[in-house]
Enzyme design. Sequence first.
Site, mmCIF file in Angstrom:
data_model
loop_
_atom_site.group_PDB
_atom_site.id
_atom_site.type_symbol
_atom_site.label_atom_id
_atom_site.label_comp_id
_atom_site.label_asym_id
_atom_site.label_seq_id
_atom_site.Cartn_x
_atom_site.Cartn_y
_atom_site.Cartn_z
ATOM 1 N N ARG A 75 8.055 -1.441 -6.134
ATOM 2 C CA ARG A 75 7.049 -1.141 -7.184
ATOM 3 C C ARG A 75 7.053 -2.226 -8.256
ATOM 4 O O ARG A 75 7.008 -1.949 -9.458
ATOM 5 C CB ARG A 75 7.310 0.220 -7.835
ATOM 6 C CG ARG A 75 7.329 1.381 -6.886
ATOM 7 C CD ARG A 75 5.959 1.701 -6.298
ATOM 8 N NE ARG A 75 6.071 2.899 -5.493
ATOM 9 C CZ ARG A 75 6.330 2.874 -4.186
ATOM 10 N NH1 ARG A 75 6.471 1.732 -3.536
ATOM 11 N NH2 ARG A 75 6.413 4.012 -3.521
ATOM 12 N N SER A 100 3.479 9.348 -9.455
ATOM 13 C CA SER A 100 4.887 9.331 -9.890
ATOM 14 C C SER A 100 4.977 8.710 -11.273
ATOM 15 O O SER A 100 4.515 7.587 -11.467
ATOM 16 C CB SER A 100 5.732 8.483 -8.932
ATOM 17 O OG SER A 100 5.526 8.903 -7.617
ATOM 18 N N GLU A 125 7.190 4.154 -14.264
ATOM 19 C CA GLU A 125 6.322 3.398 -13.354
ATOM 20 C C GLU A 125 4.934 3.238 -13.987
ATOM 21 O O GLU A 125 4.270 2.225 -13.829
ATOM 22 C CB GLU A 125 6.223 4.151 -12.015
ATOM 23 C CG GLU A 125 5.352 3.433 -11.009
ATOM 24 C CD GLU A 125 5.332 4.117 -9.649
ATOM 25 O OE1 GLU A 125 6.400 4.385 -9.086
ATOM 26 O OE2 GLU A 125 4.215 4.379 -9.164
HETATM 27 P P1 FAD Z 1 -4.978 0.922 -13.297
HETATM 28 O O1 FAD Z 1 -4.296 2.194 -13.586
HETATM 29 O O2 FAD Z 1 -6.381 0.768 -13.773
HETATM 30 O O3 FAD Z 1 -4.108 -0.272 -13.857
HETATM 31 C C1 FAD Z 1 -2.725 -0.332 -13.612
HETATM 32 C C2 FAD Z 1 -2.183 -1.637 -14.205
HETATM 33 O O4 FAD Z 1 -2.694 -2.749 -13.479
HETATM 34 C C3 FAD Z 1 -2.626 -1.847 -15.648
HETATM 35 O O5 FAD Z 1 -1.570 -2.480 -16.341
HETATM 36 C C4 FAD Z 1 -3.818 -2.776 -15.551
HETATM 37 O O6 FAD Z 1 -3.989 -3.599 -16.696
HETATM 38 C C5 FAD Z 1 -3.456 -3.616 -14.330
HETATM 39 N N1 FAD Z 1 -4.621 -4.054 -13.560
HETATM 40 C C6 FAD Z 1 -5.534 -3.266 -12.942
HETATM 41 N N2 FAD Z 1 -6.431 -4.024 -12.272
HETATM 42 C C7 FAD Z 1 -6.067 -5.308 -12.470
HETATM 43 C C8 FAD Z 1 -6.585 -6.570 -12.042
HETATM 44 N N3 FAD Z 1 -7.672 -6.661 -11.270
HETATM 45 N N4 FAD Z 1 -5.958 -7.699 -12.458
HETATM 46 C C9 FAD Z 1 -4.862 -7.631 -13.265
HETATM 47 N N5 FAD Z 1 -4.329 -6.478 -13.699
HETATM 48 C C10 FAD Z 1 -4.917 -5.328 -13.299
HETATM 49 N N6 FAD Z 1 1.114 4.307 -6.355
HETATM 50 C C11 FAD Z 1 1.825 3.902 -5.287
HETATM 51 O O7 FAD Z 1 2.361 2.792 -5.276
HETATM 52 N N7 FAD Z 1 1.986 4.697 -4.189
HETATM 53 C C12 FAD Z 1 1.438 5.925 -4.115
HETATM 54 O O8 FAD Z 1 1.591 6.607 -3.107
HETATM 55 C C13 FAD Z 1 0.677 6.401 -5.234
HETATM 56 N N8 FAD Z 1 0.157 7.630 -5.232
HETATM 57 C C14 FAD Z 1 -0.532 8.082 -6.307
HETATM 58 C C15 FAD Z 1 -1.065 9.366 -6.286
HETATM 59 C C16 FAD Z 1 -1.783 9.850 -7.350
HETATM 60 C C17 FAD Z 1 -2.349 11.258 -7.306
HETATM 61 C C18 FAD Z 1 -2.010 9.024 -8.482
HETATM 62 C C19 FAD Z 1 -2.846 9.514 -9.634
HETATM 63 C C20 FAD Z 1 -1.473 7.741 -8.534
HETATM 64 C C21 FAD Z 1 -0.726 7.261 -7.446
HETATM 65 N N9 FAD Z 1 -0.154 5.974 -7.445
HETATM 66 C C22 FAD Z 1 0.543 5.533 -6.359
HETATM 67 C C23 FAD Z 1 -0.299 5.106 -8.625
HETATM 68 C C24 FAD Z 1 -1.613 4.276 -8.642
HETATM 69 O O9 FAD Z 1 -2.599 4.889 -7.853
HETATM 70 C C25 FAD Z 1 -1.424 2.851 -8.134
HETATM 71 O O10 FAD Z 1 -0.466 2.191 -8.924
HETATM 72 C C26 FAD Z 1 -2.721 2.048 -8.156
HETATM 73 O O11 FAD Z 1 -2.527 0.801 -7.548
HETATM 74 C C27 FAD Z 1 -3.281 1.827 -9.556
HETATM 75 O O12 FAD Z 1 -4.566 1.271 -9.402
HETATM 76 P P2 FAD Z 1 -5.651 1.339 -10.540
HETATM 77 O O13 FAD Z 1 -6.805 0.513 -10.110
HETATM 78 O O14 FAD Z 1 -5.959 2.724 -10.888
HETATM 79 O O15 FAD Z 1 -4.887 0.616 -11.718
HETATM 80 P P1 NAP Z 2 9.009 12.594 -0.506
HETATM 81 O O1 NAP Z 2 8.535 12.436 0.890
HETATM 82 O O2 NAP Z 2 9.268 13.954 -1.067
HETATM 83 O O3 NAP Z 2 10.296 11.701 -0.720
HETATM 84 C C1 NAP Z 2 10.879 11.549 -2.021
HETATM 85 C C2 NAP Z 2 11.280 10.112 -2.199
HETATM 86 O O4 NAP Z 2 12.293 9.799 -1.270
HETATM 87 C C3 NAP Z 2 10.124 9.186 -1.936
HETATM 88 O O5 NAP Z 2 9.607 8.759 -3.138
HETATM 89 C C4 NAP Z 2 10.698 8.094 -1.063
HETATM 90 O O6 NAP Z 2 10.823 6.851 -1.716
HETATM 91 C C5 NAP Z 2 12.067 8.556 -0.658
HETATM 92 N N1 NAP Z 2 12.079 8.688 0.826
HETATM 93 C C6 NAP Z 2 11.655 9.743 1.558
HETATM 94 N N2 NAP Z 2 11.845 9.496 2.882
HETATM 95 C C7 NAP Z 2 12.386 8.266 2.965
HETATM 96 C C8 NAP Z 2 12.817 7.461 4.048
HETATM 97 N N3 NAP Z 2 12.728 7.878 5.314
HETATM 98 N N4 NAP Z 2 13.306 6.222 3.762
HETATM 99 C C9 NAP Z 2 13.395 5.788 2.498
HETATM 100 N N5 NAP Z 2 12.994 6.502 1.426
HETATM 101 C C10 NAP Z 2 12.516 7.734 1.653
HETATM 102 O O7 NAP Z 2 7.974 11.854 -1.494
HETATM 103 P P2 NAP Z 2 6.526 12.277 -1.951
HETATM 104 O O8 NAP Z 2 6.524 12.460 -3.420
HETATM 105 O O9 NAP Z 2 5.948 13.353 -1.089
HETATM 106 O O10 NAP Z 2 5.730 10.928 -1.672
HETATM 107 C C11 NAP Z 2 5.504 10.493 -0.360
HETATM 108 C C12 NAP Z 2 5.247 8.998 -0.374
HETATM 109 O O11 NAP Z 2 4.122 8.703 -1.202
HETATM 110 C C13 NAP Z 2 6.421 8.202 -0.946
HETATM 111 O O12 NAP Z 2 6.506 7.001 -0.242
HETATM 112 C C14 NAP Z 2 6.028 7.968 -2.377
HETATM 113 O O13 NAP Z 2 6.562 6.752 -2.894
HETATM 114 C C15 NAP Z 2 4.506 7.880 -2.278
HETATM 115 N N6 NAP Z 2 3.906 8.371 -3.526
HETATM 116 C C16 NAP Z 2 3.918 7.531 -4.592
HETATM 117 C C17 NAP Z 2 3.344 7.922 -5.782
HETATM 118 C C18 NAP Z 2 3.288 6.975 -6.945
HETATM 119 O O14 NAP Z 2 2.590 7.244 -7.901
HETATM 120 N N7 NAP Z 2 3.992 5.883 -6.896
HETATM 121 C C19 NAP Z 2 2.782 9.179 -5.909
HETATM 122 C C20 NAP Z 2 2.825 10.022 -4.811
HETATM 123 C C21 NAP Z 2 3.385 9.605 -3.602
HETATM 124 P P3 NAP Z 2 9.643 5.745 -1.771
HETATM 125 O O15 NAP Z 2 8.892 6.068 -2.994
HETATM 126 O O16 NAP Z 2 10.389 4.481 -1.858
HETATM 127 O O17 NAP Z 2 8.806 5.835 -0.550
#
Ligand code: FAD
Ligand code: NAP
Length: 333
Positions: free
Chosen positions: A157, A232, A328
């Site tokens: 991340r 998250s 995050e």
């Molecule tokens: P924004 O929220 O608009 O911006 C995020 C940051 O990036 C800000 O600092 C902004 O200034 C910067 N930014 C945005 N666009 C640009 C650009 N073009 N150039 C330079 N800087 C920029 N994230 C995960 O990694 N994995 C997941 O599974 C995941 N699941 C999610 C589930 C839900 C329900 C929600 C609400 C969020 C989740 N996220 C997840 C977080 C989020 O969706 C990601 O981080 C996504 O990439 C953010 O994109 P955005 O366009 O909305 O960015």
């Molecule tokens: P989950 O499956 O309940 O698992 C909890 C955490 O454990 C995850 O975040 C994941 O880390 C880690 N994990 C689970 N299985 C793993 C494996 N086999 N090997 C290594 N790490 C493992 O998580 P969840 O909340 O339902 O989310 C599912 C996936 O979607 C995850 O990958 C999570 O990162 C992603 N997610 C991200 C966001 C966000 O905003 N960043 C929001 C929702 C979901 P990792 O995060 O490293 O995968």
Amino acid sequence: MNKSLQAFNTFGIEAYADQLIEINSVAQLREVLQDITEPFYVLGGGSNILLLNNLKGVVLKMSIPGIKVERTFKKVVYLSAGAGVNWHQLVLYAVENDLGGLENLSLIPGTVGASPMQNIGAYGIEIKDVFHRLEAVEIATGKVKVFRKKALAFGYRNSIFKNKLKGKYIITKVWFKLTKPPHRLRLSYGAIQSVLAASGVDQPTIRDISNAVIKIRSEKLPDPREIGNAGSFFKNPVIDVKLFASLYQQYPKIPHYPQADGTVKLPAGWLIEQCGWKGKRVGNTGTHVRQALVLVNYGNAKGSEIQALALKIRESVRQKFKISLEMEVNIWD
Ligand code: FAD
Ligand code: NAP
């Protein structure tokens, strides 16, 4: 202060900016950067930000469109997308055209331009696994620069744009290297296999995987259209083996994922749950009932209320586990 940002952030926080400018091309972005005198904020889909206050300045809403197959080889295809393209639409485009690599990243909100910022990841894939290069405009000079994978220093991340180059570039276009069939499928993570089995799928395609991920996510995560959230709130902590050994002694049921470098990743959601926060409501905010790592806005919450809850949660985890959770979500002040 006359532009409401409530519809532009998935937490649904009511905050205002002086102005919001939609950016539809690199040329327009360069012109805007040349003329702008106020502070400005770069916005994608607003799914990874927390607005603490009204913004004294301009929001640049990245809306550069376009998905294009750039080059096709025997085994791989280079696909590009503008920064404003919706991430999930890109995943669906790849799946529909049988291009492999993005399917596990289905249903992540936000835009293509933001995806490299924190090296988005889910279900065992991060965009670093499919990333080829990106194009970005340097804010100070307006120059267009190309960054290849190595230059981005992708981590968990994390990327160079969250560290050394924070606030210095605006991403305008991203290229991905995707596979033609036969694809390398990633099924081992989370509930993917059990969902496929329950649907009677024994020879899964990338479409099957995408559908399985969509199903799992829709059932587990709150939809921001129904309840405000930014996914998250904290990163999953990665700790050294010594601290892990002492925690494991105290909490033998602690879920843990050993990393290639000898460190151990712990699910932040579990740590938060153990501190009694899962599903807890505090005024207009709380943690989600099915995933304690997701902080939610039950309606009308201020950014500062969500931040206050996050700080309390972080303190409980620090006291109980001696681990300091890192946020995050990007805080906009
Ligand atoms: P924004 O929220 O608009 O911006 C995020 C940051 O990036 C800000 O600092 C902004 O200034 C910067 N930014 C945005 N666009 C640009 C650009 N073009 N150039 C330079 N800087 C920029 N994230 C995960 O990694 N994995 C997941 O599974 C995941 N699941 C999610 C589930 C839900 C329900 C929600 C609400 C969020 C989740 N996220 C997840 C977080 C989020 O969706 C990601 O981080 C996504 O990439 C953010 O994109 P955005 O366009 O909305 O960015
Ligand atoms: P989950 O499956 O309940 O698992 C909890 C955490 O454990 C995850 O975040 C994941 O880390 C880690 N994990 C689970 N299985 C793993 C494996 N086999 N090997 C290594 N790490 C493992 O998580 P969840 O909340 O339902 O989310 C599912 C996936 O979607 C995850 O990958 C999570 O990162 C992603 N997610 C991200 C966001 C966000 O905003 N960043 C929001 C929702 C979901 P990792 O995060 O490293 O995968």
